[in-house]
Design a protein around this motif. Structure first.
Motif: not given
Length: 366
Positions: A43-60
């Motif tokens: 938050x507040x670090x990027x002015x020209x784009x958005x950032x999100x951390x994606x936590x992923x779950x897999x079947x395998x």
């Protein structure tokens, strides 16, 4: 380019979308992502784009399938997104990872699992290696220490020396130069934010600074031409603390992120951007000349010739003046949360004092 749509919100990173993205370059084999949990970051670090951390779950999934990735996607705020598209920042970074990253050994940067841009709209997306828990992110507000600044001068000199005088080679010839049509738009777009800055942040302006900024607007085209005099090199363009990840052991390479403002131009641009906006005023005053000298020594060690320290320092003074556009842009309408407002104020103080200390306005033609 792939046929995947560009996600415009964190919710658009569906399991199906992430599965297809990770399969596109072999990161994910036969397995599938079954769930995605998106958490905003930076938050507040990027002015020209958005950032999100994606936590992923897999079947395998294989051993190389990441448990988390950082997604970069278009800014949610319309004015910021419009400027990003206008300045081709999503295109620049996607092409950096797809075409240039493999040529760079002197500047550690995260792995990209997927990078794409939609030509029709200019919007882009990147899935990046998650560095959280591995490295310490820099803090723009706190600023760099003298030791950190020394290492960062050495690293940026290595990058610049690698591409010094090679700006017309096919690999980077498409990257915008400071005198080209992309950056020329600053003469129209950036001054439009100046009235808002004056209205809302006039208390940040030292005596005489308003006149200097207005003279700078008048000279932006000329400044861009000076920053594009040969020999040019590849410049990072956004060389600041929030885009730096520091290792546990001092002296190990510092990882640099965010290549959205990558450009071709005079190398000291990156030095000026960093020194005038990521170092406390008094610390810069104490170490400024030695740090620029360290950068110049790094160029010479990398094989650069016929470029004196005096020429290097003059390019640095000139670039510091150009870089005044960033605090004005942030404070004039691009800061949309509390931390961004704090950064705008701190960067204003640092930038304005640098320009006044160096009498940078005197580089402009009379």
């Amino acid at each position: 380019m792939s046929n995947l749509p560009i996600p415009m919100t964190a919710e658009d990173f569906t399991p199906e979308w992430v599965t297809a993205a990770l399969r596109s370059n072999g990161t994910l084999g036969d397995g599938s992502v079954t769930a995605v949990e998106a958490t905003p970051v930076g938050e507040g670090a990027g002015f020209l784009g958005s950032l999100a951390r994606l936590t992923l779950t897999y079947d395998r999934a294989g051993a190389d399938a990441p448990a988390t990735v950082v997604a970069k996607f278009p800014a949610l705020v319309e004015v910021n997104r419009g400027l990003a598209v206008q300045y081709q920042v999503y295109q620049r970074e996607a092409r950096f990872f797809n075409e240039i990253k493999s040529t760079i050994t002197a500047m550690p940067t995260p792995e990209a699992y997927y990078a794409d841009v939609e030509e029709a709209t200019g919007n882009g997306v990147i899935l990046l290696e998650d560095l959280d828990g591995k490295l310490r992110v820099g803090d723009q507000l706190a600023g760099a220490s003298a030791r950190e600044a020394e290492q960062l001068m050495t690293q940026i000199a290595d990058l610049h020396a690698t591409w010094w005088g090679r700006a017309e080679e096919d690999t980077i010839s498409w990257v915008p130069a400071f005198d080209g049509p992309v950056w020329a738009m600053t003469a129209q777009t950036l001054p439009s934010l100046w009235p808002t800055y004056q209205e809302e942040r006039s208390h940040l302006l030292p005596p005489g600074m308003a006149d200097i900024i207005e003279r700078t607007w008048e000279g932006l085209i000329w400044l861009g031409q000076q920053l594009s005099r040969g020999p040019m090199t590849l410049v990072h363009g956004d060389y600041r603390m929030d885009n730096m990840f520091f290792p546990p052991s001092e002296g190990d390479p510092i990882t640099i992120i965010d290549w959205q403002l990558m450009s071709r131009g005079r190398g000291p641009y990156d030095v000026a951007y960093f020194m005038s906006q990521s170092i406390d005023v008094e610390l810069r005053r104490e170490h400024e000349r030695a740090l620029v000298k360290r950068y110049h020594d790094g160029l010479l060690a990398g094989g650069v010739r016929d470029y004196s320290f005096d020429d290097c320092f003059e390019d640095y003074r000139l670039a510091c003046l150009w870089c005044v556009m960033y605090p004005v842009a942030m404070g004039g309408g691009m800061a949309h949360n509390e931390r961004a407002v704090q950064i705008a104020a701190e960067v204003s103080k640092r930038s304005f004092n640098t320009i006044l200390d160096l009498d940078s306005v005197s580089v402009l033609p009379s």
